[in-house]
Structure formats: C-alpha cells, structure tokens
Design a protein around this motif. Sequence first.
Motif, PDB file in Angstrom:
ATOM      1  N   THR A   1      45.109  33.291  49.101  1.00  0.00           N
ATOM      2  CA  THR A   1      45.823  33.153  50.371  1.00  0.00           C
ATOM      3  C   THR A   1      45.202  34.014  51.470  1.00  0.00           C
ATOM      4  OG1 THR A   1      47.370  34.940  49.839  1.00  0.00           O
ATOM      5  CG2 THR A   1      48.025  32.706  49.222  1.00  0.00           C
ATOM      6  N   VAL A   2      44.149  34.738  51.148  1.00  0.00           N
ATOM      7  CA  VAL A   2      43.538  35.648  52.120  1.00  0.00           C
ATOM      8  C   VAL A   2      42.226  35.075  52.649  1.00  0.00           C
ATOM      9  CG1 VAL A   2      44.581  37.711  51.127  1.00  0.00           C
ATOM     10  CG2 VAL A   2      42.343  36.966  50.323  1.00  0.00           C
ATOM     11  N   ASP A   3      41.845  35.567  53.807  1.00  0.00           N
ATOM     12  CA  ASP A   3      40.581  35.160  54.414  1.00  0.00           C
ATOM     13  C   ASP A   3      39.617  36.346  54.332  1.00  0.00           C
ATOM     14  OD1 ASP A   3      38.672  33.712  55.725  1.00  0.00           O
ATOM     15  OD2 ASP A   3      39.501  34.062  57.719  1.00  0.00           O
ATOM     16  N   ASP A   4      38.947  36.471  53.196  1.00  0.00           N
ATOM     17  CA  ASP A   4      37.993  37.560  52.969  1.00  0.00           C
ATOM     18  C   ASP A   4      36.612  36.915  52.837  1.00  0.00           C
ATOM     19  OD1 ASP A   4      36.362  39.593  51.991  1.00  0.00           O
ATOM     20  OD2 ASP A   4      37.940  40.451  50.718  1.00  0.00           O
ATOM     21  N   ALA A   5      35.948  36.734  53.966  1.00  0.00           N
ATOM     22  CA  ALA A   5      34.684  35.994  54.004  1.00  0.00           C
ATOM     23  C   ALA A   5      33.614  36.634  53.125  1.00  0.00           C
ATOM     24  CB  ALA A   5      34.184  35.881  55.444  1.00  0.00           C
ATOM     25  N   ASP A   6      33.559  37.953  53.079  1.00  0.00           N
ATOM     26  CA  ASP A   6      32.537  38.643  52.283  1.00  0.00           C
ATOM     27  C   ASP A   6      32.757  38.409  50.789  1.00  0.00           C
ATOM     28  OD1 ASP A   6      30.239  40.364  52.011  1.00  0.00           O
ATOM     29  OD2 ASP A   6      31.635  41.904  51.276  1.00  0.00           O
ATOM     30  N   LYS A   7      33.983  38.591  50.320  1.00  0.00           N
ATOM     31  CA  LYS A   7      34.266  38.384  48.891  1.00  0.00           C
ATOM     32  C   LYS A   7      34.084  36.915  48.527  1.00  0.00           C
ATOM     33  CE  LYS A   7      36.005  39.732  44.802  1.00  0.00           C
ATOM     34  NZ  LYS A   7      37.165  40.514  44.443  1.00  0.00           N
ATOM     35  N   LYS A   8      34.507  36.016  49.416  1.00  0.00           N
ATOM     36  CA  LYS A   8      34.340  34.581  49.174  1.00  0.00           C
ATOM     37  C   LYS A   8      32.856  34.246  49.012  1.00  0.00           C
ATOM     38  CE  LYS A   8      35.255  30.006  50.964  1.00  0.00           C
ATOM     39  NZ  LYS A   8      35.483  29.155  52.085  1.00  0.00           N
ATOM     40  N   ARG A   9      32.026  34.766  49.912  1.00  0.00           N
ATOM     41  CA  ARG A   9      30.583  34.515  49.839  1.00  0.00           C
ATOM     42  C   ARG A   9      30.009  35.024  48.521  1.00  0.00           C
ATOM     43  NH1 ARG A   9      26.786  37.709  50.179  1.00  0.00           N
ATOM     44  NH2 ARG A   9      27.965  39.375  51.168  1.00  0.00           N
ATOM     45  N   GLN A  10      30.396  36.231  48.111  1.00  0.00           N
ATOM     46  CA  GLN A  10      29.892  36.801  46.860  1.00  0.00           C
ATOM     47  C   GLN A  10      30.299  35.938  45.663  1.00  0.00           C
ATOM     48  OE1 GLN A  10      31.755  40.687  47.342  1.00  0.00           O
ATOM     49  NE2 GLN A  10      29.734  41.633  47.537  1.00  0.00           N
ATOM     50  N   LEU A  11      31.539  35.488  45.658  1.00  0.00           N
ATOM     51  CA  LEU A  11      32.018  34.646  44.553  1.00  0.00           C
ATOM     52  C   LEU A  11      31.295  33.301  44.540  1.00  0.00           C
ATOM     53  CD1 LEU A  11      35.810  35.501  44.828  1.00  0.00           C
ATOM     54  CD2 LEU A  11      34.353  35.956  42.831  1.00  0.00           C
ATOM     55  N   GLU A  12      31.105  32.719  45.702  1.00  0.00           N
ATOM     56  CA  GLU A  12      30.416  31.431  45.776  1.00  0.00           C
ATOM     57  C   GLU A  12      28.961  31.545  45.347  1.00  0.00           C
ATOM     58  OE1 GLU A  12      31.383  30.205  49.771  1.00  0.00           O
ATOM     59  OE2 GLU A  12      33.224  29.201  49.087  1.00  0.00           O
ATOM     60  N   GLU A  13      28.309  32.657  45.666  1.00  0.00           N
ATOM     61  CA  GLU A  13      26.931  32.874  45.209  1.00  0.00           C
ATOM     62  C   GLU A  13      26.846  32.947  43.683  1.00  0.00           C
ATOM     63  OE1 GLU A  13      25.611  36.401  47.231  1.00  0.00           O
ATOM     64  OE2 GLU A  13      25.262  35.335  49.128  1.00  0.00           O
ATOM     65  N   LEU A  14      27.936  33.349  43.045  1.00  0.00           N
ATOM     66  CA  LEU A  14      27.983  33.435  41.584  1.00  0.00           C
ATOM     67  C   LEU A  14      28.475  32.132  40.947  1.00  0.00           C
ATOM     68  CD1 LEU A  14      29.316  37.075  41.343  1.00  0.00           C
ATOM     69  CD2 LEU A  14      27.066  36.274  40.589  1.00  0.00           C
ATOM     70  N   GLY A  15      28.693  31.104  41.774  1.00  0.00           N
ATOM     71  CA  GLY A  15      29.040  29.784  41.244  1.00  0.00           C
ATOM     72  C   GLY A  15      30.503  29.406  41.326  1.00  0.00           C
ATOM     73  N   CYS A  16      31.340  30.260  41.887  1.00  0.00           N
ATOM     74  CA  CYS A  16      32.777  29.976  41.998  1.00  0.00           C
ATOM     75  C   CYS A  16      33.054  29.112  43.222  1.00  0.00           C
ATOM     76  CB  CYS A  16      33.571  31.273  42.141  1.00  0.00           C
ATOM     77  SG  CYS A  16      33.304  32.455  40.820  1.00  0.00           S
ATOM     78  N   GLU A  17      34.128  28.369  43.163  1.00  0.00           N
ATOM     79  CA  GLU A  17      34.646  27.673  44.333  1.00  0.00           C
ATOM     80  C   GLU A  17      35.910  28.424  44.752  1.00  0.00           C
ATOM     81  OE1 GLU A  17      36.429  23.371  45.794  1.00  0.00           O
ATOM     82  OE2 GLU A  17      35.822  23.623  43.702  1.00  0.00           O
ATOM     83  N   VAL A  18      35.982  28.844  45.992  1.00  0.00           N
ATOM     84  CA  VAL A  18      37.139  29.588  46.502  1.00  0.00           C
ATOM     85  C   VAL A  18      37.840  28.714  47.532  1.00  0.00           C
ATOM     86  CG1 VAL A  18      37.927  31.689  47.655  1.00  0.00           C
ATOM     87  CG2 VAL A  18      35.936  31.779  46.121  1.00  0.00           C
ATOM     88  N   VAL A  19      39.142  28.470  47.309  1.00  0.00           N
ATOM     89  CA  VAL A  19      39.920  27.634  48.216  1.00  0.00           C
ATOM     90  C   VAL A  19      41.124  28.439  48.690  1.00  0.00           C
ATOM     91  CG1 VAL A  19      41.210  25.480  48.484  1.00  0.00           C
ATOM     92  CG2 VAL A  19      39.214  25.553  46.973  1.00  0.00           C
ATOM     93  N   ARG A  20      41.297  28.465  49.998  1.00  0.00           N
ATOM     94  CA  ARG A  20      42.421  29.205  50.578  1.00  0.00           C
ATOM     95  C   ARG A  20      43.600  28.262  50.771  1.00  0.00           C
ATOM     96  NH1 ARG A  20      42.737  31.954  56.453  1.00  0.00           N
ATOM     97  NH2 ARG A  20      44.657  33.103  56.120  1.00  0.00           N
ATOM     98  N   PHE A  21      44.761  28.704  50.316  1.00  0.00           N
ATOM     99  CA  PHE A  21      46.004  27.953  50.455  1.00  0.00           C
ATOM    100  C   PHE A  21      47.004  28.804  51.233  1.00  0.00           C
ATOM    101  CE2 PHE A  21      44.014  26.295  46.643  1.00  0.00           C
ATOM    102  CZ  PHE A  21      44.175  24.928  46.781  1.00  0.00           C
TER     103      PHE A  21
END
Length: 167
Positions: free
Chosen positions: A51-71
């Motif tokens: 539920t948070v907008d943490d662009a840095d953490k999202k980018r790090q997770l996506e670089e590791l192969g995760c999909e991050v979706v904000r609700f």
Amino acid sequence: NTVLSDDPLLTCRLEGGHNPLRIVCDSRLRIPLESQLVQTAHEVPLLIACTVDDADKKRQLEELGCEVVRFTQSEDQVDLRQVLQELGRREIDSVLIEGGPTLLGAAFDAGVVQAVCCYIAPKLFGGSDAPSPIGGRGVSTPGQSIKLKNSTITMFGEDIAIEGEVE
C-alpha cells in the motif's frame, strides 16, 4: 509477519508438482531483499501486494525478479478484495492462503474465504498471550461464528485435517 518471522519459500514440495504464483501481502513493503522469496523470484514468480509508494524498494525488488503492485489500503492493510480482482483479471481463480492470524483474519473480515483446510497437531499451547490462528475482528458470541458445511476429517499419523466450505 510470516515472511519476516519464518522466511518461507512457498513452493510446491511434491515431486513433479507445479509452483504457483506466490503472493505476499506486505502493506508496508518490509520484505527483506535477502529473503528466500525474493532471492528465488527469477525462478518462481513472486507478486508483492503493498500500500506504500516506495520507489527505491520497488526498484530493488523488481531488479531481483519480483513484481510489486500497489493497492489501496483497507483497515491499515492491503485491500484483499482488490488483490483478488487483480488476480481474476489474470485468470487466477483459486488462491491458497498460507498465512498467520493477521492475514487470515483480514481474509475472513473481507468475506473472501470460501473453504477452509485446518491442520491440527496433538500439541496444546496456552497462556493469555498465546496467538490465535485467526485474527481480525472476530465474533462476540458462538452464534456469530463462521460455520463450515460439508466437512471432512482426515488423519495424517497423529495430525488431523478438517476441511469444509464456509456457509
């Protein structure tokens, strides 16, 4: 909290079994980058609902192969109804929730549970601070409890599985 305390893989352990999409409801995006879930995201898909907008953490997770979706948030947590709508758009029609009392309570509070499979081991825990298997709002009287229908009971050694549909 289950991810933080147990560091699970959430993969199929059956030989020849299929690994489903793993979904983590992590409202505040606290999942550690070094967790087993994140570290295996390139091999087994991982969707993190937050539920948070943490662009840095999202980018790090996506670089590791995760999909991050904000609700949007519902009672300080990810809105599970929105998560299920998104999964429906992806043609996912069955979800197994393997979580702790907070997630299970939120699922019951949201009215999204259709069936239950509860495993009971012959071990008793107690104490006024002992956690309940299901959190959430709960009920005040036994008459308000969630009832199961078409229930079955199966023994696995000394363990017991109770399965049923939510009325």
